[in-house]
Motif scaffolding. Sequence first.
Motif, short mmCIF file in Angstrom:
data_model
loop_
_atom_site.label_atom_id
_atom_site.label_comp_id
_atom_site.label_asym_id
_atom_site.label_seq_id
_atom_site.Cartn_x
_atom_site.Cartn_y
_atom_site.Cartn_z
N UNK A 1 6.02 -9.69 -8.19
CA UNK A 1 4.14 -9.77 -7.29
C UNK A 1 3.25 -9.85 -8.99
N UNK A 2 2.78 -10.87 -8.81
CA UNK A 2 2.03 -11.51 -9.63
C UNK A 2 -0.12 -11.33 -9.55
N UNK A 3 -0.14 -10.47 -9.16
CA UNK A 3 -1.03 -9.68 -8.99
C UNK A 3 -1.43 -8.48 -9.28
N UNK A 4 -2.12 -8.41 -10.16
CA UNK A 4 -2.31 -6.42 -10.29
C UNK A 4 -2.41 -5.76 -9.40
N UNK A 5 -1.60 -4.58 -9.51
CA UNK A 5 -1.72 -3.75 -7.99
C UNK A 5 -2.66 -3.12 -7.57
N UNK A 6 -3.39 -2.23 -8.97
CA UNK A 6 -4.92 -2.06 -8.84
C UNK A 6 -5.78 -3.07 -8.44
N UNK A 7 -6.67 -2.53 -6.52
CA UNK A 7 -7.23 -2.88 -6.34
C UNK A 7 -8.78 -3.93 -6.75
#
Length: 234
Positions: A79-85
Amino acid sequence: MITAQLVSHPLCPYVQRAAIVMAEKGIAFTRSDIDLANKPDWFLRLSPLGKVPLLQIDGQTLFESAPIVEYLEEIAEPKLHPQQPLQRAQHRAWMEFASTLLSDIAVLYRATPEGFDEAWQRVQQRLETLEQALGEGPFFSGNTFHLVDALFASVLRYWEVFDLLVESRLPARLVRLHAWRQALLQRRSVSSAVAPDYPLRLRDFIEALPGSHLGTRLRALHTPLSPAGAAAPR
Ligand SMILES: N[C@@H](CCC(=O)N[C@@H](CS)C(=O)NCC(=O)O)C(=O)O
């Protein structure tokens, strides 16, 4: 095993987004360049906006780089997006900023001598804003390379040519931006997203733009292009 086909152009920064993300995720893909000045019929049938990139995958065709990279993000690790919304939303907002900056850059390299200063002021303001948003590095949000980094890599690559001229050089005071650019350009996924002759091609492209201030200034730096339009070695 996923295999994808990227319909592309050698200079297109939006195409690079998809190429970088697929390289980061280990997705095998083939790439076919098209002539945007003479778009093939098959391409016009597949591309509702007549633009690259297109991504052909799983028997389907996707257009527009933002949905393409978001799709790639959903189907493949890492995953390349941060996990935190909240942080993910902030990154998406900066990805939009990258697109705006690309539009400003296109205005800049096409600007006539009369329009150049205003176009450069606009780009410089954006770069200052970006500098303020950066942390300690090496990437946008610290040690991890994110999707937002992939998008800015193709933006900051323009300075491979812009840095040749004093009036379009990446300002030295933007120290975080300089360090980020170095870190991005050294990344394998980023360097492999364009061919080795990318700077030459970009320079030739700008030099050929009618009335472009940067084009005129770049032409004055070196020997003229050959009649075939290929760059003389330099
Ligand atoms: N919003 C589009 C922009 C893509 C774009 O502007 N592609 C350019 C090349 S870099 C293009 O295909 N231009 C051809 C045209 O507009 O006729 C995306 O993110 O994919």
